[in-house]
Scaffold this active site. Structure first.
Site, PDB file in Angstrom:
ATOM      1  N   VAL A 169       0.837  -1.166  -0.037  1.00 14.36           N
ATOM      2  CA  VAL A 169      -0.011  -0.060   0.049  1.00 14.36           C
ATOM      3  C   VAL A 169       0.805   1.453  -0.037  1.00 14.36           C
ATOM      4  CG1 VAL A 169      -0.046   0.140   2.658  1.00 14.36           C
ATOM      5  CG2 VAL A 169      -1.980   1.044   0.944  1.00 14.36           C
TER       6      VAL A 169
ATOM      7  N   GLY B 158       6.525   1.445   2.605  1.00 12.90           N
ATOM      8  CA  GLY B 158       8.310   1.235   2.827  1.00 12.90           C
ATOM      9  C   GLY B 158       8.930   0.560   1.811  1.00 12.90           C
TER      10      GLY B 158
ATOM     11  N   THR C 289       9.858   1.494  -1.239  1.00 10.51           N
ATOM     12  CA  THR C 289      10.953   2.285  -1.919  1.00 10.51           C
ATOM     13  C   THR C 289      12.165   2.166  -1.162  1.00 10.51           C
ATOM     14  OG1 THR C 289       9.437   3.668  -3.051  1.00 10.51           O
ATOM     15  CG2 THR C 289      11.703   4.451  -3.313  1.00 10.51           C
TER      16      THR C 289
ATOM     17  N   ASP D 202       6.508   4.194  -9.881  1.00  8.57           N
ATOM     18  CA  ASP D 202       6.250   5.655  -9.625  1.00  8.57           C
ATOM     19  C   ASP D 202       6.688   6.458 -10.550  1.00  8.57           C
ATOM     20  OD1 ASP D 202       4.685   4.903  -7.288  1.00  8.57           O
ATOM     21  OD2 ASP D 202       6.124   6.251  -5.980  1.00  8.57           O
ATOM     22  N   ASP D 203       7.729   6.009 -11.557  1.00  8.25           N
ATOM     23  CA  ASP D 203       8.347   6.748 -12.368  1.00  8.25           C
ATOM     24  C   ASP D 203       7.408   6.812 -13.750  1.00  8.25           C
ATOM     25  OD1 ASP D 203      10.501   7.489 -10.624  1.00  8.25           O
ATOM     26  OD2 ASP D 203      11.772   5.871 -11.593  1.00  8.25           O
ATOM     27  N   PHE D 204       6.438   6.013 -13.690  1.00  9.34           N
ATOM     28  CA  PHE D 204       5.508   5.751 -14.825  1.00  9.34           C
ATOM     29  C   PHE D 204       4.290   6.224 -14.788  1.00  9.34           C
ATOM     30  CE2 PHE D 204       9.023   2.767 -14.749  1.00  9.34           C
ATOM     31  CZ  PHE D 204       9.572   2.927 -16.194  1.00  9.34           C
ATOM     32  N   PHE D 205       4.045   7.257 -13.957  1.00  9.81           N
ATOM     33  CA  PHE D 205       2.716   7.764 -13.881  1.00  9.81           C
ATOM     34  C   PHE D 205       2.309   8.759 -15.108  1.00  9.81           C
ATOM     35  CE2 PHE D 205       2.545   6.961  -9.293  1.00  9.81           C
ATOM     36  CZ  PHE D 205       0.958   6.594  -9.096  1.00  9.81           C
TER      37      PHE D 205
ATOM     38  N   TYR E 284       2.755  15.740  -1.523  1.00  5.55           N
ATOM     39  CA  TYR E 284       2.428  15.262  -3.048  1.00  5.55           C
ATOM     40  C   TYR E 284       2.106  16.202  -4.018  1.00  5.55           C
ATOM     41  CZ  TYR E 284       2.097  10.464  -1.281  1.00  5.55           C
ATOM     42  OH  TYR E 284       2.224   9.217  -0.518  1.00  5.55           O
TER      43      TYR E 284
ATOM     44  N   GLU F 152      13.311  -0.664   9.467  1.00  4.70           N
ATOM     45  CA  GLU F 152      13.975  -0.665   8.193  1.00  4.70           C
ATOM     46  C   GLU F 152      15.134  -1.838   8.179  1.00  4.70           C
ATOM     47  OE1 GLU F 152      15.308   3.046   6.581  1.00  4.70           O
ATOM     48  OE2 GLU F 152      13.661   3.881   6.847  1.00  4.70           O
TER      49      GLU F 152
END
EC number: 2.7.1.22
Length: 203
Positions: free
Chosen positions: A15, A19, A21, A40-43, A138, A178
């Site tokens: 979701v 975490g 990325t 996310d680079d392909f929005f 955002y 992490e």
């Protein structure tokens, strides 16, 4: 002479704000010959994102992403992996090209189904997810009610679709540190690399 397996994709999904990325970047730092592709680079541009009846931009759906372009990037990596190594009897597991694909809608896109090697899904409860989301900035910014009106319902819908998955998905507790998450996945991938080395030797 052993046959090389030219590398396959390992997926980390979850979701929003789960975490994925951070985990992917930590793995890339420590795994040899490792690349990361981020969904996310392909929005698509905001002008191409649809809105629902409540005026919420529909970012948490596959239609908001240029998945064909993402598939092209994955194919380019795989082709490069095939040509970047030379098979020898002395190959080590560290030489196997590793691709980590991280994103929030990866298990819901059928063309990706055949490339997964190891699959991981980070889970966090509603309250923690909403808290983390509220700390992020955002562009465009979240409108009032966006998390409850779009983000979380879409996550629940996509999570339900995952019930049809026929391969193993390792579920991870996204509330862990992490370091703990990194060690769990890192050790699992190292074991997988060792298995692939054995397959190369015996093939």
């Amino acid at each position: 002479m052993g046959k090389r397996r030219h590398g396959r994709g390992n997926v980390i999904s979850c979701v929003t704000n789960g975490g994925k990325t951070t985990l992917a970047m930590n793995l890339q730092k420590h795994l040899p010959n490792c690349s990361v592709i981020s969904q996310d680079d392909f929005f698509k541009p905001e002008s191409e994102i649809e809105t629902d009846k409540n005026g919420f931009l529909q970012y948490d759906v596959l239609e908001a992403l240029n998945m064909e372009k993402m598939m092209s990037a994955i194919s380019c990596w795989m082709e490069s992996a095939r040509h970047s190594v030379v098979s020898t009897d002395q190959e080590s597991a560290e030489e196997i090209p590793i691709l980590i694909i991280e994103g929030f809608l990866l298990f819901n896109y059928k063309p990706l189904d055949t490339i997964w090697n190891r699959s991981y899904f980070l889970t966090i409860p509603y309250e923690e997810c909403k808290r983390r989301r509220s700390t992020r900035v955002y562009e465009p910014p979240d409108s009032p009610g966006y998390f409850d009106g779009h983000v979380w319902p879409m996550y629940l819908k996509h999570r339900q679709e995952m019930q049809d998955i026929t391969w193993e998905v390792v579920y991870l507790d996204g509330t862990k540190s992490e370091e703990d998450l990194f060690l769990q996945v890192y050790e699992d991938l190292i074991r997988e690399l060792a298995k692939q080395k054995c397959l190369q030797v015996t093939a």
